[in-house]
Motif scaffolding. Sequence first.
Motif, PDB file in Angstrom:
ATOM      1  N   TYR A 115       0.853  -1.185   0.000  1.00  0.00           N
ATOM      2  CA  TYR A 115       0.000   0.000   0.000  1.00  0.00           C
ATOM      3  C   TYR A 115       0.894   1.240   0.000  1.00  0.00           C
ATOM      4  N   VAL A 124      -2.758   0.506  -4.043  1.00  0.00           N
ATOM      5  CA  VAL A 124      -2.403  -0.845  -3.648  1.00  0.00           C
ATOM      6  C   VAL A 124      -1.751  -1.542  -4.839  1.00  0.00           C
ATOM      7  N   VAL A 137      -6.989   2.190  -3.816  1.00  0.00           N
ATOM      8  CA  VAL A 137      -7.679   1.328  -2.861  1.00  0.00           C
ATOM      9  C   VAL A 137      -9.178   1.598  -2.912  1.00  0.00           C
ATOM     10  N   CYS A 142     -13.049  -2.587  -1.056  1.00  0.00           N
ATOM     11  CA  CYS A 142     -12.869  -2.078   0.297  1.00  0.00           C
ATOM     12  C   CYS A 142     -13.849  -2.764   1.249  1.00  0.00           C
ATOM     13  N   SER A 284      -7.357   2.601  11.183  1.00  0.00           N
ATOM     14  CA  SER A 284      -8.007   1.600  10.335  1.00  0.00           C
ATOM     15  C   SER A 284      -8.828   0.634  11.175  1.00  0.00           C
ATOM     16  N   ASP A 288      -7.134  -4.405   8.774  1.00  0.00           N
ATOM     17  CA  ASP A 288      -7.746  -4.158   7.467  1.00  0.00           C
ATOM     18  C   ASP A 288      -7.425  -2.745   6.977  1.00  0.00           C
ATOM     19  N   THR A 290      -8.121  -1.479   4.224  1.00  0.00           N
ATOM     20  CA  THR A 290      -9.130  -0.958   3.296  1.00  0.00           C
ATOM     21  C   THR A 290     -10.307  -0.338   4.041  1.00  0.00           C
TER      22      THR A 290
END
Length: 615
Positions: A115, A124, A137, A142, A284, A288, A290
Amino acid sequence: MQQIPLYRKKFDRFKGADFSTDPIRVDETRSPRCRNLISDLSGFPEKRPGWRTLHSVDAPVNGLFFCVFKSGAGVFLAHGGTRLYAWADDADPAEICSGMNNAKSAAFAHGGKLYILDGAHYLVVKETESGLSVSRVADGECFVPTTVIGAPAAGGGTPFEGINFLTGRRINSMIGDGMSTDFILDTKPVAQVHSVKVDGVPKAEGTDYTADLENGKIVFGEAPPESAAGGGVDNVTVEFTALLPDGYTDRIEKCTVVAFYGLGNDNRVFLAGNPDTPNTDYQSGLDDPTFFPDTGITKMGSDTSAIMGYLKHHDTMAVVKEDNRQDSEIFIRTAEMTDDKKVIFPVRQGVKGIGAVSRHAFANLRDDPLFLAREGVFALVSEVITQQKSTQERSFFVNSRLANEPGLNEAAAAVWRSYYVLCVNGSCYVADGRQKTGNSTTEQFGYEWYYWTNIPARVFLEHDGELYFGTADGRICKFNTDIPGVSRFNDDGAPIKAFWGTKADDFGAFTRRKTLTKRGCGLLVKPYTRSSVHVYVLTEDGIEKMIRSKTMDLFGFADDIGAELNTDQPVQVVPFNTKVKKFVLLMLVFENDTVNEGFGVFGAELQYALGKYVK
């Protein structure tokens, strides 16, 4: 005839540089005139390794990265100009992406993917059947949060997961009651409805329901029944994409600072560095990258000073801001679990007085968290009794030079083989993590430092014990530590000028003149297959004079084998064989400036006579 008494002076412990004071006040183990040397395993100075250019990409090099992808393949990546390049082993870099932001970038590996944050995009890099692919991303798969649960048909419910900054897609979990046909979603308008399920069974749009996008409503032809588990239990789920406000995704995509932290292990990503929200960071979801929920925002102190970086210190995370006059520059984050089993990350004010000047100089040297301030390199420490955080200066011996470097905000650093290597304006300030000064059993210590020139590093990458750097003109370079023998001692083919000078010594008698004898003075040097030394003297008159130059090739020919000290290669003594007369202060400088030659110093011994008093 009365024999003149002779005295001896021995230098048998050579350490790092000391630019902190006048050369006459320097400790005799350190050098006020030291360049392009590094400590060997015993702490003695030797010539640093050179470097070479491996590849060229678009200029400037904004980032160097390495990632092991899901297949197990290890790949190098370089962000050059507005392009991203990738290569493995000895292959040439191949462009895999264009249109990136032309600014320094940050990256992290997670789940077999890389990333990248370039200040305008959150990208990504992942493997596909045809090679590596690069995408935003936000344009990919996601995490889709369930934003409300237990919502009746009329709307409302209990907030569950935050809205994902990276996507407008979300899920509402609602309650069928057997009577209501209109189900109000948690936002309007809606861009698209992706799926509607009742008791886990997908329903068809146009047949089972219609979507009123403008009003954020699902209208069923037949009222969904109560759940088989009983009334009040969720059995209707709607997955849809809401229209996000302008700039919502930018909150994440404009970040350039990244760190990992969590409860028990580092399982969450924290991002900062967005110029629009300088004092804010973003957390985050669990493991994860995303998912960055809008409930994971933390503002720290005044918005007039930006978050510069993170330091992990024991079980806490230190958030370091730039200098400001209003509040703390360092905030302390901890991880806790609440009674209802939720993990929270409370933040409190920590240290006031020292802030960071560069986002690219944070590193951990043997469990010592370091950052660069305008005043020098500092560490975050804990008081033994109170456990309160404070900062300690680590770069006392080089601060007078380091703090006066222009453009400290562009300085870059990396930890490499127990060294903290900090580069700015083509010069490196190198702290030796194995040599501490002061009280090494407490937090009150510094490091021995070395000073290098001709290192045009803009960004660093340490990988598998090797140190790489990228330059402003688009070169990807590597230090020659993987090259055996003396062939490693050149900078892209150019000679490395290395020297170590003693203090300006008055020999304990600054009111008397002294004379070095022709015999009895010499230098003990480290053996290499190819080596040489120039010996200079500098006296109080400011005139530098070479008194000896000697080649010290062990075998008389260029042999790259066995460049290191071993039992078959005894140390060598270089006698000066020159009388130096009537000085008050004397500095000795030992220099090597020849390409592909090693150089190291073990000690020096002087014999002198005292002369008349200074008039």
